[in-house]
Design a protein around this motif. Structure first.
Motif, PDB file in Angstrom:
ATOM      1  N   GLU A 192     -10.779  -9.253   3.063  1.00 27.39           N
ATOM      2  CA  GLU A 192      -9.603  -8.890   3.832  1.00 27.39           C
ATOM      3  C   GLU A 192      -9.777  -8.582   5.467  1.00 27.39           C
ATOM      4  OE1 GLU A 192      -7.023  -5.881   2.307  1.00 27.39           O
ATOM      5  OE2 GLU A 192      -6.109  -5.475   3.971  1.00 27.39           O
TER       6      GLU A 192
ATOM      7  N   GLU B 176      -8.946   0.508  -2.831  1.00 23.32           N
ATOM      8  CA  GLU B 176      -9.799   0.537  -1.563  1.00 23.32           C
ATOM      9  C   GLU B 176     -10.531   1.720  -1.919  1.00 23.32           C
ATOM     10  OE1 GLU B 176      -6.937   0.669   1.797  1.00 23.32           O
ATOM     11  OE2 GLU B 176      -6.994  -1.660   1.688  1.00 23.32           O
TER      12      GLU B 176
ATOM     13  N   ASN C 223       0.679  -1.208   0.070  1.00 25.56           N
ATOM     14  CA  ASN C 223      -0.148  -0.035   0.162  1.00 25.56           C
ATOM     15  C   ASN C 223       0.767   1.184   0.050  1.00 25.56           C
ATOM     16  OD1 ASN C 223      -1.355   2.277   1.049  1.00 25.56           O
ATOM     17  ND2 ASN C 223      -2.888   0.949   1.499  1.00 25.56           N
TER      18      ASN C 223
ATOM     19  N   HIS D  53      -3.533  -4.363   7.959  1.00 23.04           N
ATOM     20  CA  HIS D  53      -3.671  -3.341   8.787  1.00 23.04           C
ATOM     21  C   HIS D  53      -2.957  -3.177   9.779  1.00 23.04           C
ATOM     22  CE1 HIS D  53      -5.503   0.731   9.499  1.00 23.04           C
ATOM     23  NE2 HIS D  53      -5.065   0.417  10.741  1.00 23.04           N
ATOM     24  N   GLY D  54      -1.902  -2.534   9.952  1.00 23.00           N
ATOM     25  CA  GLY D  54      -1.148  -2.409  11.240  1.00 23.00           C
ATOM     26  C   GLY D  54      -0.076  -3.546  11.206  1.00 23.00           C
TER      27      GLY D  54
ATOM     28  N   GLY E 170       1.202  -1.486   4.305  1.00 23.58           N
ATOM     29  CA  GLY E 170       1.617  -0.262   3.886  1.00 23.58           C
ATOM     30  C   GLY E 170       2.502   0.643   4.864  1.00 23.58           C
ATOM     31  N   HIS E 171       1.620   1.191   5.759  1.00 21.98           N
ATOM     32  CA  HIS E 171       2.590   2.111   6.582  1.00 21.98           C
ATOM     33  C   HIS E 171       3.886   1.545   7.139  1.00 21.98           C
ATOM     34  CE1 HIS E 171       3.112   4.164  10.746  1.00 21.98           C
ATOM     35  NE2 HIS E 171       2.862   5.228   9.820  1.00 21.98           N
TER      36      HIS E 171
HETATM   37  N1  LIG Z   1      -5.814  -2.835   3.826  1.00 22.44           N
HETATM   38  C1  LIG Z   1      -4.607  -2.748   4.510  1.00 22.44           C
HETATM   39  C2  LIG Z   1      -3.806  -1.887   3.813  1.00 22.44           C
HETATM   40  O1  LIG Z   1      -3.797  -1.576   2.692  1.00 22.44           O
HETATM   41  C3  LIG Z   1      -2.335  -1.501   4.377  1.00 22.44           C
HETATM   42  O2  LIG Z   1      -2.562  -1.140   6.029  1.00 22.44           O
HETATM   43  P1  LIG Z   1      -1.176  -0.429   6.774  1.00 22.44           P
HETATM   44  O3  LIG Z   1      -0.207  -1.555   6.534  1.00 22.44           O
HETATM   45  O4  LIG Z   1      -1.144   0.730   6.122  1.00 22.44           O
HETATM   46  O5  LIG Z   1      -1.948  -0.291   8.104  1.00 22.44           O
END
Ligand SMILES: NCC(=O)COP(=O)(O)O
Ligand SMILES: CC(=O)[C@@H](O)[C@H](O)COP(=O)(O)O
Length: 244
Positions: free
Chosen positions: A153, A72, A9, A193-194, A215-216
């Protein structure tokens, strides 16, 4: 054992750009680097408030992504129209609240069955594969099955944000049960996510999971080590987990 795929992401490349209103860094460039490093797909979240990914990014990456786009979006007429025009390979329908710092929970499919089913039908009819972003809840999974969406997901945020080992173990077990249940219903199961370099392995070890969207943590690691290494390191951890 089947390989687990990595969707990178690149939202937070756009967060850095939006912080100053510059034209750089470009998430489209980051997507290309991530693909070169082994990403199996690129995920972007076009939020209604456009806090990071812009409409321009979606239309550009629709032309530049070499693997596949997972777009998304919230379940709104505006976003569905954009998805039908852009024609990503995947759309993941996610909940959105204006005031949220990040995605806080999964879709309430039960409470929005008709609206979500209509969105699934519209997108699937236009050739887009639909995933629903949900918590690991069996009743929600049953509701997903009723919509006909082929993918889910599983939201791993509560696992990632757990405040102690006991809570994290409980969340991991809840995810495991949800993943196994959804898989038993014939749903293709992704998760995200996370997730980061120190919590990804227990999730990646679950053999029923098809893809992780991360992503993050990857973009944060890229700020120190570079994006190519950040992607390669994450992919390696996921593959090690699968081979354990
Ligand atoms: N759907 C989860 C995503 O795309 C990335 O989430 P994150 O790793 O940024 O928390
Ligand atoms: C749906 C999801 O978990 C991620 O795509 C997350 O929404 C990334 O975007 P934000 O960091 O803006 O929440």
């Amino acid at each position: 054992m089947k390989e687990i795929l990595l969707g990178v992401n690149v939202d937070h490349i756009a967060t850095l750009r939006q912080a100053r209103g510059t034209t750089y860094p470009d998430p489209a460039h980051a997507a290309s680097v991530a693909e070169h490093a082994g990403a199996d797909g690129i995920t972007i979240h076009l939020r209604e408030d456009r806090r990071h990914i812009q409409d321009r990014d979606v239309y550009v990456m629709a032309k530049t992504i070499q693997t596949r786009m997972n777009l998304e979006i919230a379940v709104t007429d505006e976003m569905l129209a954009i998805a039908k025009e852009v024609q990503p390979e995947y759309v993941c329908l996610v909940p959105e609240k204006r005031e949220e710092l990040t995605t806080e929970g999964g879709l309430d499919v039960i409470g929005n069955q008709a609206k979500i089913t209509e969105a699934v039908n519209t997108l699937e009819a236009s050739g887009i594969k639909v995933s629903l972003f949900i918590d690991a809840d069996k009743a929600q999974i049953d509701a997903v099955k009723a919509t006909g969406a082929p993918y889910i997901e599983i939201h791993t945020g509560a696992y990632a944000d757990a405040e102690n080992d006991q809570e994290q173990a409980q969340e991991l077990e809840r995810i495991r049960e949800g993943v196994q249940y959804a898989h038993s219903l014939g749903i293709i199961v992704n998760a995200g996510h996370g997730l980061h370099y120190h919590n990804v392995k227990p999730i990646a070890q679950m053999p029923e999971i098809y893809e992780l969207n991360i992503g993050h943590a990857i973009i944060a690691r890229a700020a120190i080590d570079g994006l190519e290494k950040a992607v390669r390191d994450m992919k390696r951890l996921m593959l090690e987990a699968r081979q354990a």
